[in-house]
Scaffold this motif. Structure first.
Motif, short mmCIF file in Angstrom:
data_model
loop_
_atom_site.label_atom_id
_atom_site.label_comp_id
_atom_site.label_asym_id
_atom_site.label_seq_id
_atom_site.Cartn_x
_atom_site.Cartn_y
_atom_site.Cartn_z
N VAL A 77 -10.56 -7.47 -28.19
CA VAL A 77 -10.13 -6.29 -28.93
C VAL A 77 -8.72 -6.52 -29.46
O VAL A 77 -7.86 -7.04 -28.75
CB VAL A 77 -10.15 -5.04 -28.00
CG1 VAL A 77 -9.63 -3.81 -28.73
CG2 VAL A 77 -11.55 -4.82 -27.46
N VAL A 78 -8.49 -6.14 -30.70
CA VAL A 78 -7.15 -6.22 -31.28
C VAL A 78 -6.37 -4.99 -30.81
O VAL A 78 -6.81 -3.86 -31.00
CB VAL A 78 -7.19 -6.27 -32.81
CG1 VAL A 78 -5.79 -6.28 -33.39
CG2 VAL A 78 -7.96 -7.50 -33.28
N ILE A 79 -5.23 -5.22 -30.18
CA ILE A 79 -4.37 -4.14 -29.70
C ILE A 79 -3.19 -4.03 -30.66
O ILE A 79 -2.38 -4.95 -30.78
CB ILE A 79 -3.88 -4.41 -28.27
CG1 ILE A 79 -5.08 -4.46 -27.33
CG2 ILE A 79 -2.88 -3.35 -27.83
CD1 ILE A 79 -4.74 -4.83 -25.91
N ASP A 80 -3.12 -2.90 -31.36
CA ASP A 80 -2.04 -2.68 -32.32
C ASP A 80 -0.80 -2.17 -31.59
O ASP A 80 -0.90 -1.31 -30.71
CB ASP A 80 -2.46 -1.64 -33.36
CG ASP A 80 -3.63 -2.10 -34.21
OD1 ASP A 80 -3.57 -3.25 -34.69
OD2 ASP A 80 -4.57 -1.33 -34.40
N THR A 81 0.35 -2.70 -31.97
CA THR A 81 1.61 -2.23 -31.39
C THR A 81 2.62 -1.99 -32.51
O THR A 81 2.49 -2.55 -33.60
CB THR A 81 2.21 -3.24 -30.38
OG1 THR A 81 2.58 -4.43 -31.09
CG2 THR A 81 1.24 -3.56 -29.27
N LEU A 82 3.57 -1.15 -32.22
CA LEU A 82 4.60 -0.82 -33.19
C LEU A 82 5.94 -0.75 -32.48
O LEU A 82 6.07 -0.05 -31.48
CB LEU A 82 4.29 0.53 -33.85
CG LEU A 82 5.14 0.94 -35.03
CD1 LEU A 82 4.90 0.01 -36.22
CD2 LEU A 82 4.81 2.36 -35.42
N GLU A 83 6.90 -1.49 -32.98
CA GLU A 83 8.27 -1.41 -32.49
C GLU A 83 9.07 -0.62 -33.51
O GLU A 83 9.02 -0.90 -34.71
CB GLU A 83 8.89 -2.80 -32.34
CG GLU A 83 10.37 -2.76 -32.01
CD GLU A 83 11.07 -4.11 -32.17
OE1 GLU A 83 12.26 -4.18 -31.83
OE2 GLU A 83 10.43 -5.07 -32.63
N ILE A 84 9.82 0.38 -33.05
CA ILE A 84 10.74 1.12 -33.91
C ILE A 84 12.13 0.77 -33.42
O ILE A 84 12.46 1.00 -32.27
CB ILE A 84 10.48 2.64 -33.86
CG1 ILE A 84 9.02 2.93 -34.23
CG2 ILE A 84 11.44 3.37 -34.79
CD1 ILE A 84 8.61 4.36 -34.06
N PHE B 144 -1.95 -7.79 -30.92
CA PHE B 144 -2.22 -8.66 -29.78
C PHE B 144 -3.73 -8.73 -29.58
O PHE B 144 -4.45 -7.83 -30.01
CB PHE B 144 -1.58 -8.10 -28.50
CG PHE B 144 -0.08 -8.19 -28.46
CD1 PHE B 144 0.55 -9.23 -27.80
CD2 PHE B 144 0.71 -7.22 -29.07
CE1 PHE B 144 1.94 -9.31 -27.75
CE2 PHE B 144 2.10 -7.29 -29.03
CZ PHE B 144 2.71 -8.34 -28.37
N LEU B 145 -4.20 -9.76 -28.89
CA LEU B 145 -5.61 -9.84 -28.50
C LEU B 145 -5.72 -9.46 -27.03
O LEU B 145 -4.96 -9.96 -26.20
CB LEU B 145 -6.17 -11.24 -28.74
CG LEU B 145 -6.29 -11.63 -30.21
CD1 LEU B 145 -6.78 -13.07 -30.33
CD2 LEU B 145 -7.24 -10.69 -30.93
N SER B 146 -6.68 -8.61 -26.72
CA SER B 146 -6.82 -8.09 -25.35
C SER B 146 -7.06 -9.19 -24.32
O SER B 146 -6.64 -9.07 -23.18
CB SER B 146 -7.95 -7.07 -25.28
OG SER B 146 -9.18 -7.67 -25.66
N LEU C 105 -6.66 -14.46 -34.05
CA LEU C 105 -6.74 -13.11 -34.62
C LEU C 105 -7.67 -13.08 -35.82
O LEU C 105 -8.49 -12.17 -35.96
CB LEU C 105 -5.36 -12.60 -35.00
CG LEU C 105 -5.32 -11.20 -35.64
CD1 LEU C 105 -5.85 -10.15 -34.68
CD2 LEU C 105 -3.91 -10.84 -36.07
N ALA C 106 -7.58 -14.08 -36.68
CA ALA C 106 -8.47 -14.14 -37.84
C ALA C 106 -9.93 -14.18 -37.40
O ALA C 106 -10.79 -13.50 -37.97
CB ALA C 106 -8.14 -15.37 -38.70
N GLU C 107 -10.22 -14.96 -36.36
CA GLU C 107 -11.58 -15.03 -35.84
C GLU C 107 -12.01 -13.70 -35.25
O GLU C 107 -13.12 -13.23 -35.49
CB GLU C 107 -11.67 -16.12 -34.77
CG GLU C 107 -13.05 -16.28 -34.18
CD GLU C 107 -13.11 -17.37 -33.12
OE1 GLU C 107 -13.97 -17.26 -32.23
OE2 GLU C 107 -12.30 -18.31 -33.17
N ALA C 108 -11.13 -13.06 -34.48
CA ALA C 108 -11.46 -11.77 -33.87
C ALA C 108 -11.72 -10.71 -34.94
O ALA C 108 -12.62 -9.88 -34.80
CB ALA C 108 -10.35 -11.32 -32.93
#
Length: 182
Positions: free
Chosen positions: A22-29, A123-125, A10-13
């Motif tokens: 692509v960094v895929i952002d997710t959110l858990e509620i 996550f990374l795509s 992730l740091a490299e991406a």
């Protein structure tokens, strides 16, 4: 000092931003009142990706740990708060185009004394099966949530101790001789 919760990938991406990663952002509620069709604990699983994403969460997660989750595509955004002395740092969150189920779940949770927790996982795509790229994922306590016609907004307390020194890591001349003028 780099963030130890962020994976090297992730740091490299984030640093290089390659076209194929692509960094895929997710959110858990998460809240104890959220349950699935079988009566088991569940959460609201969201992603900013243009389509739903199936990806596993980390082992030991409070809800569905180690299982593959379907993250539903919804636009959400964070607005960072100003950091001021004596004021707790908070972020503002907005989830657009929410459906009836999300609004009803949040309304139900708001009537109970237990706090609503939000958990962010990138996550990374090209490595969805590798799981989230921040371990442990950052968590926030949601407050002041309100639902409008097409959006849910709220504030979340950030887990930052503003009373301590920043940066926390002490850079010393012994470890970093370049700090001393030659």
């Amino acid at each position: 000092m780099p963030d130890p919760t962020i994976s090297d990938a992730l740091a490299e991406a984030m640093a290089i931003a390659p076209d194929d990663e692509v960094v895929i952002d997710t959110l858990e509620i998460r809240h104890p009142s959220f349950i699935d069709e079988s009566g088991n604990p569940d959460s609201i699983w969201l992603t900013t990706n243009g389509v739903d994403v199936e990806a596993p969460i980390e082992d030991g997660a409070p809800v569905k740990g180690g299982l593959v989750i379907t993250w539903r595509s919804f636009a959400f955004s964070f607005a960072l708060a100003r950091i001021e002395p004596g004021v707790g740092a908070e972020i503002e969150i907005r989830i657009d185009n929410t459906d009836r189920r999300i609004v009803e779940a949040l309304d139900r949770a708001a009537t109970e004394p237990t706090k609503i927790i939000m958990c962010y996982r990138p996550f990374l795509s090209n490595d969805l099966d590798g799981g989230p790229q921040m371990i442990p994922p950052p968590q926030y306590v949601l407050s002041q949530a309100s639902a409008q016609v097409l959006a849910v907004t709220g504030r979340a307390r950030v887990a930052i101790d503003l009373a301590g020194p920043f940066p926390r890591y002490r850079y010393t001349a012994t470890e970093y001789p370049g700090l001393i003028g030659q």
